[in-house]
Enzyme design. Structure first.
Site, PDB file in Angstrom:
ATOM      1  N   ASP A 204      22.006  11.150  73.313  1.00  0.00           N
ATOM      2  CA  ASP A 204      22.939  11.233  72.193  1.00  0.00           C
ATOM      3  C   ASP A 204      23.515  12.642  72.176  1.00  0.00           C
ATOM      4  OD1 ASP A 204      24.328  10.616  69.742  1.00  0.00           O
ATOM      5  OD2 ASP A 204      22.760   9.151  69.303  1.00  0.00           O
ATOM      6  N   HIS A 250      29.733  -1.357  67.630  1.00  0.00           N
ATOM      7  CA  HIS A 250      30.508  -1.742  66.447  1.00  0.00           C
ATOM      8  C   HIS A 250      31.187  -0.537  65.789  1.00  0.00           C
ATOM      9  CE1 HIS A 250      27.488  -0.985  62.917  1.00  0.00           C
ATOM     10  NE2 HIS A 250      27.302  -0.127  63.878  1.00  0.00           N
TER      11      HIS A 250
END
Length: 345
Positions: A204, A250
């Protein structure tokens, strides 16, 4: 019989509007932001005490507590005193699921973006960018307090359905797993505890992974996880047996998803698997939480919630072949999570 997307009975739209208006969510926000549940228990406490503890105006706080009691979060007692209900315990800082942080996250900077919702409707661009002068993740990077809140909320609120889905997955043959966009490694830690012989990588941004080593140590898996700070738009750790994208895609438009999936495709060896865990907009009529979540993603991030067919088409366009849908269930009142497995085409 003609197809319909409307409920079988006529809804009272006026009542739905008034009872579900923004003031309901903002009342929850007041409770979350002030930490009311942390100051309350089964014994009643006066509003005067609560106002002193939270730095609030006493009369205003009473009026909000009165509504919270009507909503079932608090018990009202004579003498303008209140105690916490069992249901209201979900707003405690230490409550499982981190609901308090989710409310705070969605009701602050995100809520203000909705004042410009017509910008999204007319342009297709996130209203958040217009209101705050920056894209959401850039805003988080420039605002450490908001970024910390985001990490606390995302570390717990969206993981339970994903973990439940992964509990049903057969990880046989997977020795090394990369959690792409995996935050501080909460989901990866859960998978590693379920599969003692596996090692993992959590990837990340650096602003997120800074807290990963301490968190992984708390979970008892620090010796089995490599922490990589890198954007998945630039590269993905290569050479693993499987790659997980959980509650990541999403957040992004189809164009951006194809960029992310492209980096994963490049990193995957021929034998590797891609595992996507995300919500699914169910087919059929009736209002469903995933539809409202879709509006939120659109206004704040420019992302979208997708139907099963949307997922199939997106993966196909990215060069993947869907091999199976491991789990997809529609409870009717929560976000539907599917676990989709795919391989390189």
């Amino acid at each position: 019989m003609p197809a319909t997307s409307a409920p079988s009975r006529n809804p009272d739209l006026m009542q739905l509007y008034h009872m579900g208006g923004p003031w309901i969510g903002q009342t929850m926000y007041v409770a979350a932001e002030l930490g009311l549940a942390d100051h309350l228990g089964p014994e009643p406490r006066s509003v005067a005490e609560l106002a002193a503890l939270t730095g609030a105006d006493e009369d205003v706080l009473y009026r909000f507590c009165r509504v919270l009691a009507a909503m079932g979060a608090l018990h009202a007692h004579p003498g303008r005193r209140f105690s916490l209900t069992e249901a209201g315990g979900i707003l405690r800082s230490d409550a499982p699921g981190g609901f308090r942080y989710g409310v705070m996250l969605q009701s602050g900077a995100c809520f203000r973006a909705w004042t410009e919702v017509m910008h999204t409707v007319r342009t297709g661009r996130p209203a958040f960018d217009k209101v705050h002068g920056a894209a959401y993740y850039d805003y988080l990077e420039a605002n450490p307090a908001e970024n910390e809140l985001f990490n606390r909320a995302m570390g717990v609120t969206s993981l339970a359905p994903a973990v439940a889905a992964l509990e049903r997955y057969d990880f046989s043959g997977i020795g090394r797993l990369v959690d792409v966009g995996g935050g501080v490694g909460t989901l990866l830690a859960a998978v590693l505890r379920m599969n003692p012989g596996m090692t993992g990588v959590v990837q990340d941004l650096a602003t997120v992974t800074a807290e990963a080593p301490d968190h992984l140590a708390e979970q008892g898996v620090e010796g089995r996880v490599e922490v990589v700070s890198a954007s998945f738009f630039d590269s993905v750790v290569p050479g693993a047996d499987a790659y997980v994208l959980s509650r990541v895609l999403h957040n992004w438009s189809d164009e951006d998803c194809l960029r992310i999936l492209g980096r994963v495709h490049e990193a995957m060896p021929p034998h590797a698997r891609l595992i996507v865990v995300d919500s699914v907009v169910p087919d059929g009529g009736g209002l469903h939480p995933s539809m409202l979540a879709d509006l939120f993603m659109m206004v704040i991030l420019g992302g979208k919630e997708r139907t099963e067919q949307d997922w199939r088409e997106l993966l196909d366009a990215a060069g993947f072949r869907m091999t199976r849908a491991v789990q997809a269930e529609n409870t009717g009142d929560t976000l539907v999570h599917a676990l989709v497995e795919a391989v390189r085409r």
